[in-house]
Each structure stands twice: as structure tokens, then as C-alpha cells.
Design an enzyme around this catalytic site. Structure first.
Site, short mmCIF file in Angstrom:
data_model
loop_
_atom_site.label_atom_id
_atom_site.label_comp_id
_atom_site.label_asym_id
_atom_site.label_seq_id
_atom_site.Cartn_x
_atom_site.Cartn_y
_atom_site.Cartn_z
N ASN A 1 -3.91 8.16 4.93
CA ASN A 1 -2.52 7.37 5.25
C ASN A 1 -2.59 7.11 6.89
O ASN A 1 -1.69 6.47 7.14
CB ASN A 1 -0.98 8.08 4.97
CG ASN A 1 -1.77 7.51 3.56
OD1 ASN A 1 -2.14 6.94 2.48
ND2 ASN A 1 -1.19 8.70 2.56
N HIS B 1 -6.43 -6.35 -3.07
CA HIS B 1 -6.95 -5.40 -1.81
C HIS B 1 -6.89 -7.43 -1.02
O HIS B 1 -7.44 -7.58 0.40
CB HIS B 1 -7.95 -5.91 -2.16
CG HIS B 1 -8.44 -4.14 -2.59
ND1 HIS B 1 -9.63 -3.69 -3.02
CD2 HIS B 1 -7.44 -2.71 -1.98
CE1 HIS B 1 -8.86 -2.36 -3.32
NE2 HIS B 1 -8.22 -2.16 -2.14
N HIS C 1 0.51 4.27 -2.48
CA HIS C 1 -0.12 5.87 -2.27
C HIS C 1 1.32 6.77 -2.68
O HIS C 1 0.86 7.90 -2.83
CB HIS C 1 0.34 5.89 -0.64
CG HIS C 1 -1.65 5.28 -0.11
ND1 HIS C 1 -1.90 5.38 0.38
CD2 HIS C 1 -2.15 3.81 -1.36
CE1 HIS C 1 -3.99 4.86 1.10
NE2 HIS C 1 -3.36 4.01 -0.01
N ARG D 1 0.51 -1.58 -0.21
CA ARG D 1 0.31 0.03 0.32
C ARG D 1 0.82 1.45 0.27
O ARG D 1 0.44 1.70 -0.63
CB ARG D 1 -0.83 -0.30 1.08
CG ARG D 1 -2.10 1.43 1.29
CD ARG D 1 -3.19 0.45 1.86
NE ARG D 1 -4.14 1.39 2.43
CZ ARG D 1 -3.97 2.12 3.64
NH1 ARG D 1 -2.96 1.80 4.81
NH2 ARG D 1 -4.66 3.03 4.19
N GLY E 1 3.82 11.10 -8.73
CA GLY E 1 4.68 9.91 -8.97
C GLY E 1 5.16 9.50 -8.30
O GLY E 1 5.87 9.38 -7.19
#
Length: 271
Positions: free
Chosen positions: A45, A142, A17, A13, A23
Site C-alpha cells: 500500500n 486496471h 485493498h 484501489r 473484509g
């Protein structure tokens, strides 16, 4: 790392993120300062963790070859290894990213929301140069991890004017989620695992999605488009096809260009 079963999902993750904001420039691990709230402290977050893994790897690499390997590359490599160690595919990570100096919590609004519908998801991914095929493959990430109630509360309480619960959710599954996440939830870390094999990288996510047992509106959205629905069925049937597509899409995502100019010595601080 091996003692904490939540680390692989966190590292995957973290990379996602990082790449979706400015980028792939290693801005995700930067700490907030007195004058700036960083990405890692943005609302999207709050539950992100395992930054210590990046710190440990960075220190070991700096001892061997100082000033060469960026934090952005380490985040990308850690995500790949987290997937592989969890039973998933591996891939050749393109390297040479540079680290950015800017990290703003407000910019985490660019991340796709778990409440997004298909058109919102398509637009969000297209802005990063990613296709519908990439959307379906990357959603398979996921398969690892855990979600807090806040990310799927919209589906199990006051869904719309005529339904309290999202009618696409399988009834007993919805009831179990309501049990864990009541309307006035007081348990801070309450939530549900993302699929039935939470520490194993496999294609269970797609099978559950087809059975009305996905957590997010954004997961369910994959069944509302003929192309994405076909891919969900394909990956539910063939784990090999999913692994191949996931590896390709991860290479594509990890190549979203950041505007980094340096190799940071400490991933938490701009020097």
C-alpha cells in the site's frame, strides 16, 4: 479531486485493498500508531493515496448526520463514484457496513500479488468468496492508474532461465518498459500507465491484454485458463458486457463481511 487525475484509481484501489484484508471494514484509512504499523503503511500500500478525499466526505456527512455513516461505507461509495466520474458504470452500493478497530500492515500479505499465476489468483479470490468471473471483471479495474516498476520488473529482467523477458510480452512494448525501468532503476517514481487511456474507465485493458501489452504477470495469467480467456475476449469486444460484469462483481466484493462494530468519527483514528 478533479485536479488530480490519479485520485479515481487510488479510491478504487483503496476499496479493493480494504475489502481483501479483514473484509470491507474501513481499516484501510486508519493511521499507524506508535505501537502498530497500519495497513496503509504495508508494502502493498506504499503508493496508496487520496485518503484526504475520505476525510473531506466524512466531515461533510458528520456535519449533516453525525454517527450514522461508516468510513467503510464512504470508501465503498467513493470507489463507485470514482469509476462513474471516469466514464465507467455506476451501481447501487449496499450500505450498513461498520468500521473495524484493527489495521495491521502484516495482513496486507493477503492482497493478490501482481506476480501471481492463475492458481494463486483463483485461490486468493476464492478465499474471499469471489469466482473466476469476478477475477476477470475486477481485473478490469486496471484500466485506471499507474504502476511502479517493482510490480512488473519480473517480466522484463531475468524472467526465467531461458528468457530475459517474458515471451508473452509484445517485443516493442517490452523494450519500452525496459527503457523506463532499467535493471538498476534509480528513479523512485518510474513506471508505466496501466493502459493507454489511464484516466478513462473503459475496456482498453482487455484489448491490450490480448495484444501482449499487459503489465502484470497476474494480468497475463487471465489468458492461461480457458474460461477466463473467453471472458477477456468478451470484454475486449463489448464494453457494455464488461461494465455490467464489473458493477456486479464490485457489489459482490463490497459485500465481503468485515467484523466492524462502530461508526468512527474520524476515519484515521479509532476513538
Amino acid at each position: 479531486m478533479l485536479n488530480d487525475k490519479t485520485v479515481p484509481a487510488a479510491l478504487l484501489r483503496m476499496h479493493f485493498h480494504d475489502c481483501f484484508v479483514r473484509g470491507c471494514d474501513g481499516s484501510e484509512p486508519l493511521n499507524s500508531t506508535r505501537n502498530n504499523k497500519a495497513e496503509k503503511d504495508g508494502d502493498s500500500n506504499i503508493s496508496l493515496h487520496a485518503f484526504y478525499v475520505i476525510d473531506v466526505v466524512k466531515k461533510q456527512i458528520e456535519d449533516l448526520c453525525p454517527g450514522v455513516v461508516s468510513c467503510a461505507d464512504i470508501v465503498a461509495l467513493a470507489a463507485r463514484d470514482a469509476v462513474a466520474l471516469s466514464g465507467g458504470p455506476t451501481w447501487e452500493v449496499p450500505k450498513g457496513r461498520k468500521d473495524g478497530r484493527i489495521s495491521k500492515a502484516t495482513e496486507t500479505r493477503q492482497l493478490p500479488s501482481p506476480t501471481f499465476n492463475m492458481s494463486q489468483l483463483q485461490q486468493n479470490f476464492a478465499q474471499k468468496g469471489l469466482s473466476l468471473d469476478d477475477l476477470v471483471a475486477l481485473s478490469g479495474g486496471h484500466t485506471l492508474g499507474f504502476s511502479h516498476c517493482s510490480s512488473f520488473q519480473n517480466r522484463i529482467h531475468k524472467f526465467d532461465n531461458s528468457h530475459n523477458v517474458d515471451p508473452t510480452l509484445q517485443a516493442s512494448f517490452a523494450a519500452s518498459l525496459q527503457n523506463v525501468c532499467p535493471t538498476h532503476n534509480k528513479v523512485r517514481n518510474a513506471g508505466a500507465t496501466m493502459d493507454s487511456t489511464t484516466t478513462l474507465f473503459d475496456n482498453a485493458y482487455y484489448k491490450l491484454l490480448l495484444n501482449g501489452k499487459s503489465l502484470f504477470s497476474s494480468d497475463e495469467a487471465l489468458l492461461t485458463n480457458s474460461r477466463t480467456k473467453r471472458l477477456v475476449s468478451k470484454y475486449a469486444t463489448s464494453q457494455d458486457e464488461f461494465f455490467k460484469a464489473f458493477a456486479n462483481s464490485m457489489i459482490k466484493m463490497s459485500s465481503i463481511s468485515g467484523n466492524g462494530q462502530e461508526v468512527r468519527l474520524d476515519c484515521r483514528f479509532v476513538r
